[in-house]
Design a protein around this motif. Structure first.
Motif, PDB file in Angstrom:
ATOM      1  N   UNK A 244      26.456  52.560  55.406  1.00 37.63           N
ATOM      2  CA  UNK A 244      27.695  51.925  55.840  1.00 37.63           C
ATOM      3  C   UNK A 244      27.747  50.485  55.331  1.00 37.63           C
ATOM      4  N   UNK A 245      26.636  49.790  55.438  1.00 35.91           N
ATOM      5  CA  UNK A 245      26.615  48.417  54.944  1.00 35.91           C
ATOM      6  C   UNK A 245      26.734  48.368  53.420  1.00 35.91           C
ATOM      7  N   UNK A 246      26.090  49.297  52.724  1.00 32.31           N
ATOM      8  CA  UNK A 246      26.215  49.343  51.266  1.00 32.31           C
ATOM      9  C   UNK A 246      27.665  49.547  50.864  1.00 32.31           C
ATOM     10  N   UNK A 247      28.355  50.430  51.589  1.00 35.21           N
ATOM     11  CA  UNK A 247      29.768  50.667  51.302  1.00 35.21           C
ATOM     12  C   UNK A 247      30.579  49.392  51.512  1.00 35.21           C
ATOM     13  N   UNK A 248      30.306  48.684  52.602  1.00 37.01           N
ATOM     14  CA  UNK A 248      31.006  47.424  52.863  1.00 37.01           C
ATOM     15  C   UNK A 248      30.745  46.417  51.751  1.00 37.01           C
ATOM     16  N   UNK A 249      29.497  46.343  51.287  1.00 36.51           N
ATOM     17  CA  UNK A 249      29.146  45.389  50.240  1.00 36.51           C
ATOM     18  C   UNK A 249      29.848  45.710  48.931  1.00 36.51           C
ATOM     19  N   UNK A 250      30.090  46.996  48.667  1.00 33.43           N
ATOM     20  CA  UNK A 250      30.728  47.413  47.414  1.00 33.43           C
ATOM     21  C   UNK A 250      32.237  47.583  47.551  1.00 33.43           C
ATOM     22  N   UNK A 285      34.715  43.000  52.287  1.00 29.35           N
ATOM     23  CA  UNK A 285      35.108  42.235  53.464  1.00 29.35           C
ATOM     24  C   UNK A 285      34.248  40.975  53.571  1.00 29.35           C
ATOM     25  N   UNK A 286      34.860  39.826  53.658  1.00 30.33           N
ATOM     26  CA  UNK A 286      34.105  38.579  53.728  1.00 30.33           C
ATOM     27  C   UNK A 286      33.874  38.120  55.166  1.00 30.33           C
ATOM     28  N   UNK A 297      28.773  38.590  50.222  1.00 30.86           N
ATOM     29  CA  UNK A 297      29.422  38.051  49.044  1.00 30.86           C
ATOM     30  C   UNK A 297      29.998  39.210  48.242  1.00 30.86           C
ATOM     31  N   UNK A 298      30.946  38.910  47.384  1.00 28.76           N
ATOM     32  CA  UNK A 298      31.554  39.965  46.574  1.00 28.76           C
ATOM     33  C   UNK A 298      30.530  40.580  45.642  1.00 28.76           C
ATOM     34  N   UNK A 299      30.483  41.907  45.618  1.00 25.96           N
ATOM     35  CA  UNK A 299      29.613  42.625  44.687  1.00 25.96           C
ATOM     36  C   UNK A 299      30.470  43.666  43.992  1.00 25.96           C
ATOM     37  N   UNK A 300      30.378  43.713  42.697  1.00 25.00           N
ATOM     38  CA  UNK A 300      31.199  44.636  41.945  1.00 25.00           C
ATOM     39  C   UNK A 300      30.571  46.024  41.935  1.00 25.00           C
ATOM     40  N   UNK A 301      31.395  47.022  42.148  1.00 28.97           N
ATOM     41  CA  UNK A 301      30.949  48.415  42.095  1.00 28.97           C
ATOM     42  C   UNK A 301      30.899  48.830  40.629  1.00 28.97           C
ATOM     43  N   UNK A 302      29.764  49.234  40.156  1.00 34.66           N
ATOM     44  CA  UNK A 302      29.624  49.549  38.742  1.00 34.66           C
ATOM     45  C   UNK A 302      28.645  50.699  38.549  1.00 34.66           C
ATOM     46  N   UNK A 303      28.697  51.325  37.380  1.00 38.25           N
ATOM     47  CA  UNK A 303      27.784  52.419  37.046  1.00 38.25           C
ATOM     48  C   UNK A 303      26.584  51.844  36.298  1.00 38.25           C
ATOM     49  N   UNK A 304      25.370  51.939  36.866  1.00 41.35           N
ATOM     50  CA  UNK A 304      24.221  51.251  36.260  1.00 41.35           C
ATOM     51  C   UNK A 304      23.629  51.954  35.054  1.00 41.35           C
TER      52      UNK A 304
END
Length: 320
Positions: A244-250, A285-286, A297-304
């Motif tokens: 849930x937190x990972x989803x919020x961060x992304x 969400x900040x 902080x803002x983290x961009x969702x990306x394919x690694x």
């Protein structure tokens, strides 16, 4: 209890590399995540208690465990890895937050794929097995660990420090060898003090802090009889909190499924007729998050994985 479904976990961690480090509690965190990525089931009691096995739910033992001698010493090692077409999860068993072995793990992180998520905790062994006056040494090791880790991983990597869960008044377990049994009555209080310092330092270094001690303070019925470990329902809640937190961060909106009858769920049923998960993307969400110490902080969702992965291992057993 709300929880993340198999489909949600699989989609959220699609093309993600997750590293879990820590003791037997963190091993169960790794196991529950590996299981949830494949099916809608809970861990069995046998799976929770087992350590060092050659394979668990399609993963493999890379180093240590039953490949070497099984023991409860501070030098015990166990490295596990689960790999599918779109998921990579690795676990390192550690008994000290900073040590020569931890530096070798850092070498793995430097020379291999960059993790998208690092989930870590090291406390109970640190404060009980090495030094009777543990506080200064633990704080020093925490500082060295966080400083070196911050220099290795990019800012896009989500690093989550788990605070240690509540210990029982009486305990027995693998780490509690006879020579330190006299420390058991004090350990539950020492953990609270250690949590304060580790959480404060992790936050100061810009890491995320998930306070599992707070989250489970009223869920002690899910702690096992040894006073240290937790049952399958507790570990599914931990997994759900982490995801849930990972989803919020992304910036991913991830509605959780609800278990209406925890007493029935204790029998470890699978979820039936679950609706397809829906994901929406929005800016992270900040505001202060419910389960973490600081705002994201803002983290961009990306394919690694931008280059082919052949599923091979080098001669040290590392994935490349």
């Amino acid at each position: 209890m709300k929880r993340v479904s198999h489909q949600q976990a699989s989609q959220l961690l699609h093309n993600k590399f997750v590293v879990v480090l820590g003791d037997s509690i963190q091993r169960a965190v790794y196991k529950d995540l590996v299981l949830l990525l494949q099916k809608e089931k809970f861990l069995s009691n046998k799976q929770l208690k087992s350590k060092g096995e050659m394979s668990f739910e399609q993963d493999c033992l890379v180093e240590g465990g039953s490949l070497n001698s099984m023991h409860n010493g501070t030098g015990y090692k166990e490295v596990r890895q689960f790999q599918s077409d779109h998921h990579l999860v690795r676990f390192y068993f550690v008994t000290r937050v900073y040590s020569p072995y931890m530096r070798s793990i850092f070498d793995d992180l430097r020379n291999g794929l960059t993790p998208d998520v690092i989930i870590f905790n090291s406390c109970v062994w640190d404060i009980s097995r090495y030094n009777s006056s543990w506080l200064d040494n633990y704080k020093e090791n925490l500082n060295m660990f966080f400083a070196e880790l911050k220099g290795i991983v990019p800012k896009e990597t989500l690093v989550i420090w788990n605070l240690t869960m509540p210990l029982g008044k009486t305990m027995r377990g693998g780490f509690l060898v006879p020579e330190i049994e006299h420390k058991a009555p004090q350990l539950r209080d020492d953990v609270i003090e250690a949590n304060f310092y580790s959480g404060t330092l992790a936050d100061a270094y810009g890491m995320d802090v998930l306070d599992l001690h707070f989250q489970f303070r009223f869920s002690l019925q899910h702690r096992t009889a040894d006073g240290v470990h937790w049952n399958a329902l507790a570990h599914r809640k931990i997994t759900s909190l982490l995801l849930e937190h990972s989803a919020q961060a992304w910036g991913v909106v991830m509605p959780l499924a609800v278990v209406e009858h925890p007493e029935v769920a204790a029998q470890l049923p699978a979820i039936g007729n679950s609706k397809p998960a829906r994901f929406d993307y929005r800016p992270p969400n900040h505001h202060h998050q419910q389960n973490v110490m600081r705002s994201r902080h803002a983290r961009h969702h990306y394919a690694p994985y931008t280059r082919p992965r052949h599923g091979q291992y080098d001669h040290h057993g590392r994935h490349y």
